[in-house]
Write an enzyme that holds these catalytic residues in place. Structure first.
Site, PDB file in Angstrom:
ATOM      1  NE  ARG A 281      -3.837   0.543   2.001  1.00 39.87           N
ATOM      2  CZ  ARG A 281      -5.070   0.673   2.486  1.00 39.87           C
ATOM      3  NH1 ARG A 281      -5.316   1.531   3.466  1.00 39.87           N
ATOM      4  NH2 ARG A 281      -6.070  -0.049   1.999  1.00 39.87           N
TER       5      ARG A 281
ATOM      6  CG  HIS B 146      -8.407  -0.246  -2.839  1.00 36.76           C
ATOM      7  ND1 HIS B 146      -7.601  -1.300  -2.446  1.00 36.76           N
ATOM      8  CD2 HIS B 146      -9.064   0.152  -1.709  1.00 36.76           C
ATOM      9  CE1 HIS B 146      -7.761  -1.509  -1.145  1.00 36.76           C
ATOM     10  NE2 HIS B 146      -8.635  -0.645  -0.681  1.00 36.76           N
TER      11      HIS B 146
ATOM     12  CD  GLN C 180     -12.937  -2.148  -0.774  1.00 32.73           C
ATOM     13  OE1 GLN C 180     -12.164  -1.999   0.144  1.00 32.73           O
ATOM     14  NE2 GLN C 180     -14.127  -2.707  -0.603  1.00 32.73           N
TER      15      GLN C 180
ATOM     16  CG  ASP D  74     -13.753   5.811  -1.202  1.00 34.07           C
ATOM     17  OD1 ASP D  74     -13.667   5.657   0.047  1.00 34.07           O
ATOM     18  OD2 ASP D  74     -12.751   5.869  -1.938  1.00 34.07           O
TER      19      ASP D  74
ATOM     20  CB  CYS E 194     -14.252   0.817  -0.022  1.00 38.59           C
ATOM     21  SG  CYS E 194     -13.876   2.574   0.047  1.00 38.59           S
TER      22      CYS E 194
ATOM     23  NE  ARG F 261     -10.172  -5.460   0.625  1.00 37.86           N
ATOM     24  CZ  ARG F 261      -9.416  -4.431   1.062  1.00 37.86           C
ATOM     25  NH1 ARG F 261      -9.982  -3.400   1.637  1.00 37.86           N
ATOM     26  NH2 ARG F 261      -8.108  -4.424   0.876  1.00 37.86           N
TER      27      ARG F 261
HETATM   28  N1   CP Z   1     -11.251  -0.332   2.434  1.00 37.05           N
HETATM   29  C1   CP Z   1      -9.976  -0.293   2.869  1.00 37.05           C
HETATM   30  O1   CP Z   1      -9.028  -0.500   2.115  1.00 37.05           O
HETATM   31  O2   CP Z   1      -9.852  -0.051   4.202  1.00 37.05           O
HETATM   32  P1   CP Z   1      -8.478   0.221   4.988  1.00 37.05           P
HETATM   33  O3   CP Z   1      -7.959   1.554   4.499  1.00 37.05           O
HETATM   34  O4   CP Z   1      -8.874   0.250   6.435  1.00 37.05           O
HETATM   35  O5   CP Z   1      -7.521  -0.873   4.686  1.00 37.05           O
HETATM   36  N1  NVA Z   2     -10.173   6.387  -1.585  1.00 33.25           N
HETATM   37  C1  NVA Z   2      -9.774   6.044  -0.246  1.00 33.25           C
HETATM   38  C2  NVA Z   2      -9.986   4.589   0.009  1.00 33.25           C
HETATM   39  C3  NVA Z   2      -9.706   4.150   1.412  1.00 33.25           C
HETATM   40  C4  NVA Z   2      -9.869   2.675   1.591  1.00 33.25           C
HETATM   41  C5  NVA Z   2      -8.324   6.442  -0.020  1.00 33.25           C
HETATM   42  O1  NVA Z   2      -7.501   6.258  -0.918  1.00 33.25           O
HETATM   43  O2  NVA Z   2      -8.012   6.951   1.059  1.00 33.25           O
END
Ligand code: CP
Ligand code: NVA
Length: 297
Positions: free
Chosen positions: A107, A134, A137, A216, A256, A284
């Site tokens: 990430r 993502h 997700q 989101d 999400c 997930r």
């Molecule tokens: N939806 C998601 O990726 O959540 P986190 O940021 O908590 O991992």
């Molecule tokens: N769009 C959001 C998703 C979090 C899971 C971000 O990137 O912060």
């Protein structure tokens, strides 16, 4: 003597690497693994590096627990405790990780970091969220849709909100799976047309006939400096009961997470009868286990 080329690893950097049949295979397998969580020990005796350069609750938990359920050892690494944070290149990082573990989840911010890792990695790389994508997700979201409606055939999903990483992965991976994805965003926050699906600035146009309405956060990780203007622009795009009523009769609400009740979604929808959001968060783990099994096999 003929030189043999080394097998190239399979990656999941954006999800676009997957074919329609790959996505359906992964979703079917995810359902099997959900029913029998310890039935695959594909990672027995192996480790998986999970690198987090941004915060996470669901991704961290679901990958950590999922790798464990597959018989493997998850090695969770914060970006700031790796030499990556002191300038070691992603290419060299991937060279080292490839000597120790069976797969890398990461990430981070820029998608280019994943591309650089992939250039030298001899093991699969999984995108656990970047600024652009993502995909894990989106796989969990498709699994949730399949559970709710029995099949993805003929389904329409309306994403209402910021045209961000989550929207992009839904458009790309949803499109591969054959789901119609309609994205409604305010002017200036639209998803690019190349990601697939349709675009509108009108949430009610997007949700017409939709089986799922998805949103989101208004302020993604890294977008904090523009929080005030984003909130202003995105306020008319909140998911509430009236918007859900304008969708197909049996429509479900998806998010999400993390959620900000009262901003992008009302508490009535988030905790109401039509949400599948908490199942989505659980899915997930199941979807990622199936993905990992597919990538390392
Ligand atoms: N939806 C998601 O990726 O959540 P986190 O940021 O908590 O991992
Ligand atoms: N769009 C959001 C998703 C979090 C899971 C971000 O990137 O912060």
């Amino acid at each position: 003597m003929r030189a043999t080329l080394p097998d190239l690893p399979r990656h999941c950097l954006t999800g676009a690497e997957l074919s329609t049949s790959d996505v359906h295979t992964i979703l079917d397998r995810a359902a099997e693994l959900k029913a029998a969580p310890l039935s695959s020990q594909v990672l027995a005796g192996k480790s998986v590096a999970l690198i987090f350069q941004k915060p996470s609750t669901r991704t961290r938990l679901s990958f950590d627990a999922g790798v464990h359920e597959l018989g493997g050892h998850p090695i969770v690494l914060r970006g700031d405790e790796m030499q990556l944070s002191r300038g070691e290149s992603p290419a060299d990082t991937a060279r080292i990780l490839s000597r120790h573990v069976a797969a890398i989840g990461i990430r981070t911010g820029a998608d280019a970091i994943l591309d650089e890792l992939a250039e030298t990695s001899t093991i699969p790389i999984v995108n656990m969220l970047t600024d652009g994508h993502h995909p894990c997700q989106a796989l969990a979201d498709l699994l949730t849709l399949k559970e709710a409606f029995g099949s993805l055939h003929g389904l329409k999903l309306a994403y209402v909100g910021d045209g961000n990483n989550v929207a992009r992965s839904l458009a790309i991976v949803g499109g591969i799976a054959g789901v119609e994805v309609a994205v409604a965003s305010p002017v200036g926050y639209e998803l690019e047309p190349e990601a697939g699906g349709t675009r509108t600035n009108d949430p009610y146009e997007a949700v017409a006939g939709a089986h799922a309405i998805y949103t989101d956060v208004w302020v993604s990780m890294g977008d904090e400096a523009t929080a005030a203007e984003r909130t202003e622009a995105l306020r008319p795009y909140r998911i509430d009961d009236a918007l859900l009523d304008a969708a197909a009769p049996d429509a479900i609400a998806l998010h999400c997470l993390p959620a900000h009740p009262g901003d992008e979604i009302t508490a009535e929808v988030l905790y109401g009868k039509r949400e599948r959001i908490w199942d989505q968060a659980e899915n997930r783990r199941h979807a990622q286990k199936a993905l990992l099994e597919y990538l390392v096999s």
